[in-house]
Scaffold this motif. Sequence first.
Motif, PDB file in Angstrom:
ATOM      1  N   ILE A  10       0.840  -1.200   0.000  1.00  0.00           N
ATOM      2  CA  ILE A  10       0.000   0.000   0.000  1.00  0.00           C
ATOM      3  C   ILE A  10       0.879   1.256   0.000  1.00  0.00           C
ATOM      4  O   ILE A  10       1.789   1.385   0.825  1.00  0.00           O
ATOM      5  CB  ILE A  10      -0.971  -0.020   1.204  1.00  0.00           C
ATOM      6  N   GLY A  11       0.639   2.122  -0.981  1.00  0.00           N
ATOM      7  CA  GLY A  11       1.381   3.382  -1.088  1.00  0.00           C
ATOM      8  C   GLY A  11       2.727   3.247  -1.779  1.00  0.00           C
ATOM      9  O   GLY A  11       3.410   4.252  -2.005  1.00  0.00           O
ATOM     10  N   ALA A  12       3.135   2.037  -2.139  1.00  0.00           N
ATOM     11  CA  ALA A  12       4.431   1.840  -2.811  1.00  0.00           C
ATOM     12  C   ALA A  12       4.207   1.636  -4.313  1.00  0.00           C
ATOM     13  O   ALA A  12       3.107   1.825  -4.827  1.00  0.00           O
ATOM     14  CB  ALA A  12       5.168   0.668  -2.168  1.00  0.00           C
ATOM     15  N   ASN A  13       5.264   1.225  -5.025  1.00  0.00           N
ATOM     16  CA  ASN A  13       5.255   1.101  -6.492  1.00  0.00           C
ATOM     17  C   ASN A  13       4.159   0.226  -7.076  1.00  0.00           C
ATOM     18  O   ASN A  13       3.625   0.542  -8.135  1.00  0.00           O
ATOM     19  CB  ASN A  13       6.583   0.455  -6.920  1.00  0.00           C
ATOM     20  N   ASP A  14       3.880  -0.873  -6.429  1.00  0.00           N
ATOM     21  CA  ASP A  14       2.934  -1.840  -6.981  1.00  0.00           C
ATOM     22  C   ASP A  14       1.507  -1.602  -6.501  1.00  0.00           C
ATOM     23  O   ASP A  14       0.653  -2.488  -6.587  1.00  0.00           O
ATOM     24  CB  ASP A  14       3.398  -3.278  -6.673  1.00  0.00           C
ATOM     25  N   ASP A  15       1.251  -0.394  -6.026  1.00  0.00           N
ATOM     26  CA  ASP A  15      -0.095   0.043  -5.630  1.00  0.00           C
ATOM     27  C   ASP A  15      -0.568   1.014  -6.710  1.00  0.00           C
ATOM     28  O   ASP A  15      -0.057   2.127  -6.821  1.00  0.00           O
ATOM     29  CB  ASP A  15      -0.007   0.733  -4.262  1.00  0.00           C
ATOM     30  N   ILE A  16      -1.498   0.560  -7.549  1.00  0.00           N
ATOM     31  CA  ILE A  16      -1.952   1.370  -8.691  1.00  0.00           C
ATOM     32  C   ILE A  16      -3.355   1.889  -8.385  1.00  0.00           C
ATOM     33  O   ILE A  16      -4.282   1.100  -8.188  1.00  0.00           O
ATOM     34  CB  ILE A  16      -1.985   0.519  -9.990  1.00  0.00           C
ATOM     35  N   ASP A  17      -3.469   3.229  -8.366  1.00  0.00           N
ATOM     36  CA  ASP A  17      -4.752   3.844  -8.020  1.00  0.00           C
ATOM     37  C   ASP A  17      -5.334   4.538  -9.245  1.00  0.00           C
ATOM     38  O   ASP A  17      -4.630   5.274  -9.932  1.00  0.00           O
ATOM     39  CB  ASP A  17      -4.533   4.855  -6.881  1.00  0.00           C
ATOM     40  N   THR A  18      -6.589   4.279  -9.547  1.00  0.00           N
ATOM     41  CA  THR A  18      -7.275   4.939 -10.664  1.00  0.00           C
ATOM     42  C   THR A  18      -8.576   5.521 -10.099  1.00  0.00           C
ATOM     43  O   THR A  18      -8.930   5.251  -8.944  1.00  0.00           O
ATOM     44  CB  THR A  18      -7.599   3.943 -11.812  1.00  0.00           C
ATOM     45  N   PRO A  19      -9.318   6.289 -10.896  1.00  0.00           N
ATOM     46  CA  PRO A  19     -10.561   6.857 -10.361  1.00  0.00           C
ATOM     47  C   PRO A  19     -11.580   5.797  -9.931  1.00  0.00           C
ATOM     48  O   PRO A  19     -12.408   6.047  -9.057  1.00  0.00           O
ATOM     49  CB  PRO A  19     -11.105   7.692 -11.526  1.00  0.00           C
ATOM     50  N   THR A  20     -11.549   4.601 -10.534  1.00  0.00           N
ATOM     51  CA  THR A  20     -12.583   3.612 -10.205  1.00  0.00           C
ATOM     52  C   THR A  20     -12.066   2.397  -9.450  1.00  0.00           C
ATOM     53  O   THR A  20     -12.871   1.662  -8.864  1.00  0.00           O
ATOM     54  CB  THR A  20     -13.332   3.140 -11.476  1.00  0.00           C
ATOM     55  N   TRP A  21     -10.765   2.159  -9.445  1.00  0.00           N
ATOM     56  CA  TRP A  21     -10.238   1.013  -8.703  1.00  0.00           C
ATOM     57  C   TRP A  21      -8.825   1.274  -8.203  1.00  0.00           C
ATOM     58  O   TRP A  21      -8.121   2.140  -8.716  1.00  0.00           O
ATOM     59  CB  TRP A  21     -10.302  -0.276  -9.512  1.00  0.00           C
ATOM     60  N   ASN A  22      -8.483   0.500  -7.204  1.00  0.00           N
ATOM     61  CA  ASN A  22      -7.162   0.590  -6.583  1.00  0.00           C
ATOM     62  C   ASN A  22      -6.626  -0.846  -6.490  1.00  0.00           C
ATOM     63  O   ASN A  22      -7.218  -1.679  -5.822  1.00  0.00           O
ATOM     64  CB  ASN A  22      -7.341   1.228  -5.203  1.00  0.00           C
ATOM     65  N   SER A  23      -5.552  -1.101  -7.230  1.00  0.00           N
ATOM     66  CA  SER A  23      -5.032  -2.471  -7.322  1.00  0.00           C
ATOM     67  C   SER A  23      -3.689  -2.588  -6.615  1.00  0.00           C
ATOM     68  O   SER A  23      -2.725  -1.919  -6.980  1.00  0.00           O
ATOM     69  CB  SER A  23      -4.887  -2.842  -8.801  1.00  0.00           C
ATOM     70  N   ARG A  24      -3.654  -3.444  -5.603  1.00  0.00           N
ATOM     71  CA  ARG A  24      -2.424  -3.676  -4.860  1.00  0.00           C
ATOM     72  C   ARG A  24      -1.871  -4.995  -5.378  1.00  0.00           C
ATOM     73  O   ARG A  24      -2.446  -6.057  -5.147  1.00  0.00           O
ATOM     74  CB  ARG A  24      -2.689  -3.732  -3.348  1.00  0.00           C
ATOM     75  N   ARG A  25      -0.752  -4.909  -6.111  1.00  0.00           N
ATOM     76  CA  ARG A  25      -0.271  -6.059  -6.864  1.00  0.00           C
ATOM     77  C   ARG A  25       0.745  -6.851  -6.048  1.00  0.00           C
ATOM     78  O   ARG A  25       1.847  -6.396  -5.776  1.00  0.00           O
ATOM     79  CB  ARG A  25       0.240  -5.578  -8.199  1.00  0.00           C
ATOM     80  N   LEU A  26       0.316  -8.028  -5.666  1.00  0.00           N
ATOM     81  CA  LEU A  26       1.104  -8.870  -4.748  1.00  0.00           C
ATOM     82  C   LEU A  26       2.152  -9.700  -5.487  1.00  0.00           C
ATOM     83  O   LEU A  26       3.263  -9.897  -4.991  1.00  0.00           O
ATOM     84  CB  LEU A  26       0.162  -9.799  -3.978  1.00  0.00           C
ATOM     85  N   LEU A  27       1.761 -10.219  -6.651  1.00  0.00           N
ATOM     86  CA  LEU A  27       2.696 -10.987  -7.486  1.00  0.00           C
ATOM     87  C   LEU A  27       2.591 -10.471  -8.906  1.00  0.00           C
ATOM     88  O   LEU A  27       1.473 -10.277  -9.409  1.00  0.00           O
ATOM     89  CB  LEU A  27       2.340 -12.477  -7.469  1.00  0.00           C
ATOM     90  N   LEU A  28       3.727 -10.274  -9.541  1.00  0.00           N
ATOM     91  CA  LEU A  28       3.769  -9.760 -10.904  1.00  0.00           C
ATOM     92  C   LEU A  28       4.668 -10.663 -11.757  1.00  0.00           C
ATOM     93  O   LEU A  28       5.234 -11.647 -11.256  1.00  0.00           O
ATOM     94  CB  LEU A  28       4.285  -8.315 -10.901  1.00  0.00           C
ATOM     95  N   LYS A  29       4.785 -10.306 -13.024  1.00  0.00           N
ATOM     96  CA  LYS A  29       5.585 -11.118 -13.958  1.00  0.00           C
ATOM     97  C   LYS A  29       6.991 -11.383 -13.420  1.00  0.00           C
ATOM     98  O   LYS A  29       7.522 -12.477 -13.545  1.00  0.00           O
ATOM     99  CB  LYS A  29       5.653 -10.372 -15.295  1.00  0.00           C
ATOM    100  N   LYS A  30       7.560 -10.345 -12.788  1.00  0.00           N
ATOM    101  CA  LYS A  30       8.950 -10.458 -12.318  1.00  0.00           C
ATOM    102  C   LYS A  30       9.144 -11.576 -11.289  1.00  0.00           C
ATOM    103  O   LYS A  30      10.252 -12.050 -11.076  1.00  0.00           O
ATOM    104  CB  LYS A  30       9.433  -9.121 -11.739  1.00  0.00           C
ATOM    105  N   GLU A  31       8.066 -12.010 -10.652  1.00  0.00           N
ATOM    106  CA  GLU A  31       8.183 -13.087  -9.663  1.00  0.00           C
ATOM    107  C   GLU A  31       8.162 -14.481 -10.311  1.00  0.00           C
ATOM    108  O   GLU A  31       8.317 -15.500  -9.610  1.00  0.00           O
ATOM    109  CB  GLU A  31       7.069 -12.990  -8.618  1.00  0.00           C
ATOM    110  N   ASN A  32       7.944 -14.506 -11.647  1.00  0.00           N
ATOM    111  CA  ASN A  32       8.033 -15.781 -12.396  1.00  0.00           C
ATOM    112  C   ASN A  32       7.109 -16.895 -11.893  1.00  0.00           C
ATOM    113  O   ASN A  32       7.510 -18.059 -11.870  1.00  0.00           O
ATOM    114  CB  ASN A  32       9.483 -16.319 -12.383  1.00  0.00           C
TER     115      ASN A  32
END
Length: 127
Positions: A10-32
Motif C-alpha cells: 500500500i502506497g508503494a510502487n505496486d499500488d496502482i490507483d485509478t478513479p474507479t479502482w485501486n489495485s495492490r499487486r502482490l505478485l507480478l511477472k517479475k516473480e516468475n
Amino acid sequence: MIVKHLEEIIGANDDIDTPTWNSRRLLLKKENMGFSLHDTVIKAGTETFIWYKNHVEAVYCIEGEGEIEVIGGETYRIKPGMMYALDGHEKHYLRAKSDMRMVCVFNPPLTGREVHDEEGVYPLLQE
Ligand code: 9YT
C-alpha cells in the motif's frame, strides 16, 4: 519462497490507483509464477468498462457488493464468496454498490504498470 504483506505494498510502487479502482499487486511477472495476483478495491458508486483482450482473469470477491454485466450476455450479482472467471475475454461493465474487495489472478501475469486504455484493455507490456 516469496512472502509479502499488503501493508508494505500500500502506497508503494505496486499500488496502482485509478478513479474507479485501486489495485495492490502482490505478485507480478517479475516473480516468475506464471500469473499475477492482486488485491483490488473497486470503488463504491463506480462503473468501469473492461475488456481483457490479452489476458484471462479470475476474480474472487471477499468484501462488498455490486454487479458484473457481460456485454451481450447476463448480469451477475457480486457479493462475498462470488467468483467469476473471464475465460472468453468477455467485454464487461463492473459496478460497485459499496467498496468491493476482489482477489484477482491474471494470466499472462501483469508486469505492474498496466491501467486500462481507452478500449478498457490492458496492453501486453514487456518489462
Ligand atoms: C476486477 C477487475 O478487473 N478490476 C480492475 C483492476 C484489475 N483487476 C487489476 O489490475 O487488479
